[in-house]
Design a protein around this motif. Sequence first.
Motif, PDB file in Angstrom:
ATOM      1  N   TYR A  56       0.704  -1.159   0.262  1.00 30.87           N
ATOM      2  CA  TYR A  56       0.056   0.071   0.068  1.00 30.87           C
ATOM      3  C   TYR A  56       0.924   1.220   0.096  1.00 30.87           C
ATOM      4  N   LEU A  57       2.287   1.306   0.140  1.00 33.38           N
ATOM      5  CA  LEU A  57       3.104   2.311   0.042  1.00 33.38           C
ATOM      6  C   LEU A  57       3.130   2.949  -1.248  1.00 33.38           C
ATOM      7  N   SER A  58       3.089   4.071  -1.348  1.00 29.78           N
ATOM      8  CA  SER A  58       3.156   4.834  -2.464  1.00 29.78           C
ATOM      9  C   SER A  58       4.256   5.989  -2.364  1.00 29.78           C
ATOM     10  N   PRO A  59       5.234   5.606  -2.980  1.00 29.49           N
ATOM     11  CA  PRO A  59       6.636   6.794  -3.045  1.00 29.49           C
ATOM     12  C   PRO A  59       6.077   7.969  -3.440  1.00 29.49           C
ATOM     13  N   PHE A  60       4.967   8.359  -4.343  1.00 34.49           N
ATOM     14  CA  PHE A  60       4.890   9.583  -4.668  1.00 34.49           C
ATOM     15  C   PHE A  60       4.115  10.132  -3.607  1.00 34.49           C
ATOM     16  N   GLU A  61       3.229   9.557  -2.934  1.00 34.90           N
ATOM     17  CA  GLU A  61       2.526  10.102  -1.775  1.00 34.90           C
ATOM     18  C   GLU A  61       3.370  10.424  -0.917  1.00 34.90           C
ATOM     19  N   GLU A  62       4.569   9.627  -0.410  1.00 31.81           N
ATOM     20  CA  GLU A  62       5.313   9.974   0.634  1.00 31.81           C
ATOM     21  C   GLU A  62       6.118  11.289   0.308  1.00 31.81           C
ATOM     22  N   PHE A  63       6.395  11.337  -0.922  1.00 38.67           N
ATOM     23  CA  PHE A  63       7.051  12.798  -1.268  1.00 38.67           C
ATOM     24  C   PHE A  63       6.095  13.836  -0.957  1.00 38.67           C
ATOM     25  N   GLN A  64       4.958  13.777  -1.408  1.00 37.01           N
ATOM     26  CA  GLN A  64       4.005  15.012  -1.036  1.00 37.01           C
ATOM     27  C   GLN A  64       3.882  15.202   0.463  1.00 37.01           C
ATOM     28  N   ARG A  65       4.044  14.058   1.250  1.00 36.95           N
ATOM     29  CA  ARG A  65       3.947  14.094   2.868  1.00 36.95           C
ATOM     30  C   ARG A  65       5.226  15.015   3.107  1.00 36.95           C
ATOM     31  N   LEU A  66       6.418  14.575   2.687  1.00 38.66           N
ATOM     32  CA  LEU A  66       7.579  15.213   2.842  1.00 38.66           C
ATOM     33  C   LEU A  66       7.731  16.693   2.806  1.00 38.66           C
ATOM     34  N   LYS A  67       7.090  17.201   1.879  1.00 37.47           N
ATOM     35  CA  LYS A  67       7.107  18.704   1.643  1.00 37.47           C
ATOM     36  C   LYS A  67       6.189  19.464   2.538  1.00 37.47           C
ATOM     37  N   HIS A  68       5.533  18.729   3.350  1.00 40.04           N
ATOM     38  CA  HIS A  68       4.631  19.588   4.506  1.00 40.04           C
ATOM     39  C   HIS A  68       5.549  19.390   5.837  1.00 40.04           C
ATOM     40  N   HIS A  69       6.755  18.899   5.842  1.00 38.04           N
ATOM     41  CA  HIS A  69       7.400  18.932   6.957  1.00 38.04           C
ATOM     42  C   HIS A  69       8.001  20.316   7.131  1.00 38.04           C
ATOM     43  N   PRO A  70       7.992  20.849   8.411  1.00 41.81           N
ATOM     44  CA  PRO A  70       8.426  22.239   8.568  1.00 41.81           C
ATOM     45  C   PRO A  70       9.816  22.625   8.062  1.00 41.81           C
ATOM     46  N   ALA A  71      10.708  21.735   8.216  1.00 41.01           N
ATOM     47  CA  ALA A  71      11.828  21.857   7.752  1.00 41.01           C
ATOM     48  C   ALA A  71      12.071  22.094   6.368  1.00 41.01           C
ATOM     49  N   ILE A  72      11.129  21.366   5.570  1.00 44.20           N
ATOM     50  CA  ILE A  72      11.061  21.652   4.008  1.00 44.20           C
ATOM     51  C   ILE A  72       9.992  22.426   3.569  1.00 44.20           C
ATOM     52  N   ALA A  73       8.886  22.868   4.412  1.00 45.32           N
ATOM     53  CA  ALA A  73       7.994  23.543   3.883  1.00 45.32           C
ATOM     54  C   ALA A  73       8.293  25.025   4.111  1.00 45.32           C
ATOM     55  N   LYS A  74       9.231  25.371   5.214  1.00 42.42           N
ATOM     56  CA  LYS A  74       9.610  26.851   5.187  1.00 42.42           C
ATOM     57  C   LYS A  74      10.590  27.317   4.088  1.00 42.42           C
ATOM     58  N   VAL A  75      11.198  26.353   3.562  1.00 41.10           N
ATOM     59  CA  VAL A  75      11.904  26.781   2.062  1.00 41.10           C
ATOM     60  C   VAL A  75      11.177  26.836   1.026  1.00 41.10           C
ATOM     61  N   LEU A  76       9.958  26.095   0.828  1.00 41.32           N
ATOM     62  CA  LEU A  76       9.142  26.096  -0.426  1.00 41.32           C
ATOM     63  C   LEU A  76       7.903  27.093  -0.164  1.00 41.32           C
ATOM     64  N   GLN A  77       7.658  27.389   0.802  1.00 39.69           N
ATOM     65  CA  GLN A  77       6.203  28.155   1.032  1.00 39.69           C
ATOM     66  C   GLN A  77       6.512  29.548   0.427  1.00 39.69           C
ATOM     67  N   GLY A  78       5.358  29.678  -0.437  1.00 39.48           N
ATOM     68  CA  GLY A  78       5.278  30.991  -1.262  1.00 39.48           C
ATOM     69  C   GLY A  78       6.087  30.828  -2.297  1.00 39.48           C
ATOM     70  N   GLY A  79       6.509  29.573  -2.954  1.00 46.37           N
ATOM     71  CA  GLY A  79       7.197  29.421  -4.153  1.00 46.37           C
ATOM     72  C   GLY A  79       6.484  28.706  -5.232  1.00 46.37           C
ATOM     73  N   THR A  80       7.032  28.648  -6.177  1.00 49.51           N
ATOM     74  CA  THR A  80       6.164  27.960  -7.579  1.00 49.51           C
ATOM     75  C   THR A  80       6.989  26.897  -7.897  1.00 49.51           C
ATOM     76  N   ARG A  81       5.997  25.776  -7.880  1.00 54.69           N
ATOM     77  CA  ARG A  81       6.753  24.536  -8.649  1.00 54.69           C
ATOM     78  C   ARG A  81       6.916  24.883 -10.095  1.00 54.69           C
ATOM     79  N   VAL A  82       8.131  24.538 -10.465  1.00 52.66           N
ATOM     80  CA  VAL A  82       8.376  24.665 -12.096  1.00 52.66           C
ATOM     81  C   VAL A  82       8.458  23.262 -12.641  1.00 52.66           C
ATOM     82  N   SER A  83       9.176  22.216 -12.164  1.00 55.11           N
ATOM     83  CA  SER A  83       9.108  20.904 -12.841  1.00 55.11           C
ATOM     84  C   SER A  83       9.100  19.737 -11.981  1.00 55.11           C
ATOM     85  N   TYR A  84       8.594  18.575 -12.444  1.00 56.85           N
ATOM     86  CA  TYR A  84       8.584  17.430 -11.883  1.00 56.85           C
ATOM     87  C   TYR A  84       9.275  16.211 -12.747  1.00 56.85           C
TER      88      TYR A  84
END
Length: 548
Positions: free
Chosen positions: A272-300
Amino acid sequence: MERDSMTFDVVIVGAGPAGLSAAIKLKQLAQQDERELSVCVLEKGSEVGAHILSGAVFEPRALNELFPDWADRGAPLDTPVQADDILYFTSATSAIKVPGLLAPKTMHNDGNYIISLGNLCRWLAEQAEALGVEIFPGFAAQQPIIEDGRVAGVITGDMGVGRDGEAKDSFMPGMELRANVTLFAEGARGHIGKQLIRQFNLDKDSDPQHYGIGIKELWDIPEAQREPGKVVHGTGWPLAEHGATGGAFLYHLQNGQVVVGLITDLSYTNPYLSPFEEFQRLKHHPAIAKVLQGGTRVSYGARAIAKGGIQSLPKMAFPGGLLMGCDAGTLNFAKIKGSHTAMKSGMVAAEVVYAEAKKDWATPGALPYDQAFVESWVWTELHQQRNFGPAMHKFGNLIGGAYAFVDLNLFNGKLPWTWRNKDADHATLKSARTQPKIEYPKPDNVLSFDRLSSVFVSNTNHEEDQPVHLQLADITIPTGSNWEEFAEPAQRYCPAGVYEIVTEGDQRRFQINAQNCVHCKTCDIKDPAQNITWVAPEGGGGPNYPNM
């Protein structure tokens, strides 16, 4: 079918760091001797770099050897590493910074650069062409030419074939590209490399290759959050929450951009594990979110990495050809780097092949590449760090990291044992009946996103009216044994929404949305029945990564 044919001294499949470095080194050696040597590089992407995806923190050791004057030549190494943080994510909201003195020394990045590997390959292609290498982008090598037990070149894929397998008005048969020696540098899980390993029994003495899936995004971020040259690596949550291993990365580039990503080891056990969904969760960790907040995703993008180390290396030489770089598995997982080792593997291959050219291609069997590789610094480096990956598999990232510190920092990789891992990644899944279901949160479309919007920013495109390039050996397995035993994991391990289980009344149907495929190869690796084979689609199809 009658095919056009071209003949070269050397044909190279794949315009990544290994293939381009081999081409360049061959031409450099030939120029020193004022010798003519024809070299051709085939690239399945629409342009060089279109399909290249890596973190990437780059160690310039091999580039220093290939072009000592790379800075004067304008190589795109613009962001030297200025800071190096390692975080242990203890939960969804907290993290501990690991002191540098306690980190395995392979994780330190003094003298390295944060780069776009795609842009480096574009630059390498320019240097190769200036030396006389012929590069053909948009041409996917589809199968090897094997005559009298020897590889004699490759055949490119047919163009203009409809989904039904019939020729369209635009049909053009693939070409034969023949060579005295053919070098394969397709990246991890190369589809021809996989055939050749089986054909020549190259892996009979090695462990199964082990893989991770790396998922990456490129972001523009506000000025206040920019720290050009900063490297952050992390481990623990979210993967550890499900008994899985892997690691996160966040690198600050120039021009106000960062890359963020997650590598999930494909040895995980819960279907049931989804690497994609785990990555989406990661970005909400405060250590990551504080860098991305207010930014724009360019590519994936997403790509498998081969991380088995020397225990999983097959023999790389066979009559008429060689495997190089990640096609063989030369990535150094302890450093989370494979570009410098891939480049050097290509340069060693060039030296071996050029020595054969000077003998007028007289060797009937395999060239002595494996021995030359063992005598290179790549082998020394991989041997020193050979137990890093197995330690992570055996003990998890925390205890495994502690072992790696002792092994590498205190004993310099000279402890008198080599750990093995003979469990192939596709065989590690446990029955869905015994594993907890994982409920993932919906994306907020600010930090986290769904698969289809992600594929959109990967610039992925395939001609829809072409044969499906994800081939099933048995069409009943996805809705049969894979569904019953593993709840059909393809719909979760694919990071691009290629696979769906569609329910129609009381019937289930397995749907393949091949046009979404970003060529990560995860399905070819992780399918528990080994029922899915990835083959090259029509040339030029796939993602088109900018600055990745």
